[in-house]
Design a protein around this motif. Structure first.
Motif, mmCIF file in Angstrom:
data_model
loop_
_atom_site.group_PDB
_atom_site.id
_atom_site.type_symbol
_atom_site.label_atom_id
_atom_site.label_comp_id
_atom_site.label_asym_id
_atom_site.label_seq_id
_atom_site.Cartn_x
_atom_site.Cartn_y
_atom_site.Cartn_z
ATOM 1 N N ALA A 1 0.834 -1.203 0.000
ATOM 2 C CA ALA A 1 0.000 0.000 0.000
ATOM 3 C C ALA A 1 0.872 1.258 0.000
ATOM 4 O O ALA A 1 0.550 2.244 -0.671
ATOM 5 C CB ALA A 1 -0.933 -0.010 1.210
ATOM 6 N N LYS B 1 -10.784 -9.332 3.335
ATOM 7 C CA LYS B 1 -10.140 -8.041 3.051
ATOM 8 C C LYS B 1 -10.360 -7.048 4.193
ATOM 9 O O LYS B 1 -9.453 -6.285 4.547
ATOM 10 C CB LYS B 1 -10.692 -7.478 1.733
ATOM 11 C CG LYS B 1 -10.057 -6.153 1.292
ATOM 12 C CD LYS B 1 -8.629 -6.332 0.834
ATOM 13 C CE LYS B 1 -8.060 -5.040 0.235
ATOM 14 N NZ LYS B 1 -8.651 -4.697 -1.079
ATOM 15 N N TRP C 1 -1.905 6.189 2.266
ATOM 16 C CA TRP C 1 -3.118 5.434 1.955
ATOM 17 C C TRP C 1 -4.045 5.306 3.157
ATOM 18 O O TRP C 1 -5.252 5.055 3.004
ATOM 19 C CB TRP C 1 -2.736 4.018 1.477
ATOM 20 C CG TRP C 1 -1.878 3.300 2.476
ATOM 21 C CD1 TRP C 1 -0.508 3.297 2.519
ATOM 22 C CD2 TRP C 1 -2.313 2.523 3.596
ATOM 23 N NE1 TRP C 1 -0.061 2.559 3.591
ATOM 24 C CE2 TRP C 1 -1.151 2.070 4.262
ATOM 25 C CE3 TRP C 1 -3.554 2.151 4.085
ATOM 26 C CZ2 TRP C 1 -1.198 1.268 5.406
ATOM 27 C CZ3 TRP C 1 -3.617 1.360 5.228
ATOM 28 C CH2 TRP C 1 -2.441 0.926 5.869
ATOM 29 N N SER D 1 -4.700 -6.135 -3.434
ATOM 30 C CA SER D 1 -5.676 -7.218 -3.536
ATOM 31 C C SER D 1 -5.095 -8.445 -2.853
ATOM 32 O O SER D 1 -3.886 -8.545 -2.641
ATOM 33 C CB SER D 1 -5.970 -7.546 -5.006
ATOM 34 O OG SER D 1 -4.814 -8.090 -5.633
ATOM 35 N N SER E 1 2.256 1.425 -3.718
ATOM 36 C CA SER E 1 1.376 1.604 -4.875
ATOM 37 C C SER E 1 -0.011 2.136 -4.550
ATOM 38 O O SER E 1 -0.819 2.316 -5.459
ATOM 39 C CB SER E 1 1.230 0.261 -5.607
ATOM 40 O OG SER E 1 2.490 -0.268 -5.953
ATOM 41 N N GLY E 2 -0.306 2.349 -3.276
ATOM 42 C CA GLY E 2 -1.640 2.836 -2.914
ATOM 43 C C GLY E 2 -2.569 1.706 -2.520
ATOM 44 O O GLY E 2 -2.404 0.565 -2.954
ATOM 45 N N ILE E 3 -3.557 2.028 -1.713
ATOM 46 C CA ILE E 3 -4.467 1.021 -1.196
ATOM 47 C C ILE E 3 -5.355 0.456 -2.299
ATOM 48 O O ILE E 3 -5.798 -0.704 -2.223
ATOM 49 C CB ILE E 3 -5.336 1.615 -0.056
ATOM 50 C CG1 ILE E 3 -5.969 0.504 0.784
ATOM 51 C CG2 ILE E 3 -6.364 2.574 -0.597
ATOM 52 C CD1 ILE E 3 -4.996 -0.298 1.583
ATOM 53 N N GLU E 4 -5.607 1.239 -3.344
ATOM 54 C CA GLU E 4 -6.480 0.783 -4.422
ATOM 55 C C GLU E 4 -5.892 -0.418 -5.153
ATOM 56 O O GLU E 4 -6.627 -1.243 -5.705
ATOM 57 C CB GLU E 4 -6.742 1.916 -5.420
ATOM 58 C CG GLU E 4 -7.434 3.131 -4.823
ATOM 59 C CD GLU E 4 -6.473 4.072 -4.112
ATOM 60 O OE1 GLU E 4 -5.242 3.821 -4.174
ATOM 61 O OE2 GLU E 4 -6.945 5.047 -3.515
ATOM 62 N N SER E 5 -4.564 -0.496 -5.163
ATOM 63 C CA SER E 5 -3.901 -1.580 -5.904
ATOM 64 C C SER E 5 -3.745 -2.848 -5.074
ATOM 65 O O SER E 5 -3.320 -3.878 -5.593
ATOM 66 C CB SER E 5 -2.513 -1.123 -6.372
ATOM 67 O OG SER E 5 -1.651 -0.929 -5.259
#
Length: 221
Positions: free
Chosen positions: A27, A58, A101, A36, A30-34
């Motif tokens: 995170a 998650k 993030w 998985s 690359s950020g929390i959006e990335s």
């Protein structure tokens, strides 16, 4: 790359702490959006199903990540409640600068972990020991955290990061409109934002001290 580093050398056994810290690394990178479950398992060098031996889902992963972030924040310890709250606010800003993030997730957890609970309890305990009645302690906590997290979110959204970028953007904006059409905006840019070494982040402590001074007045009343 982090994924390459994770696959090099002998694999360490998976633990919940290792899984959570690996997720934080991803995170941060690359950020929390990335983030998985599949990408995290690949980063750790195993199958996605193996993750569920350590995190339920998650949301459980996010709960654990945020708890680690809370654990990095210094707990209030100064004798003066104002100094304790100031140091706490500065510590939060430092931690959130490492984990950008996390800014929008700090107060979203419905199943907070022990570090999260310990942090909130310590802040309330400091205020109560200083003589804050329960309602005023609640108001104080809300005012401080709204400012702390709000400033962090605003700072993150700004289109500049350095004094040089600030000056360049300010000059470009000023060049796009007649100065006499927006005199107060032009005045702010010339006399403040475009001054050498201007750093928007320095505004944080000014606003923080205003809030703490206001809370002190509320307490004495």
């Amino acid at each position: 790359m982090a994924s390459e580093a994770a696959s090099a050398g002998p694999r360490a056994p998976w633990t919940r702490d290792r899984v959570l810290r690996a997720a934080i690394d991803l995170a941060d990178e690359s950020g929390i959006e990335s983030l998985s479950m599949r990408r995290l398992s690949h980063h750790l060098g195993g199958g996605a199903m193996s993750l569920y031996n350590h995190v339920a889902n998650k949301e459980d992963l996010l709960d654990g990540m945020i708890d680690i972030v809370f654990g990095e924040i210094e707990l209030p310890s100064a004798r003066s409640w104002k100094r304790a709250m100031r140091l706490r606010a500065l510590s939060i800003r430092t931690v959130l600068a490492r984990h950008r993030w996390a800014i929008g997730l700090m107060e979203t957890r419905t199943t907070p972990g022990p570090a999260n609970l310990r942090h909130h309890n310590a802040v309330l305990g400091t205020l109560r020991q200083a003589g804050f009645p329960v309602p005023l302690a609640a108001h104080a906590y809300s005012a401080m955290d709204s400012y702390i997290y709000g400033f962090a979110m605003q700072e993150r959204s700004l289109p500049f990061n350095t004094p040089e970028e600030t000056a360049a953007l300010g000059a470009a904006i000023m060049a796009s409109f007649p100065v006499d059409a927006y005199p107060h905006l032009a005045e702010l840019m010339v006399e403040h934002a475009l001054q050498p070494g201007y750093d928007y982040g320095a505004e944080y402590e000014f606003g923080l001290d205003l809030i703490l001074d206001g809370l002190e007045q509320a307490l004495t009343r």
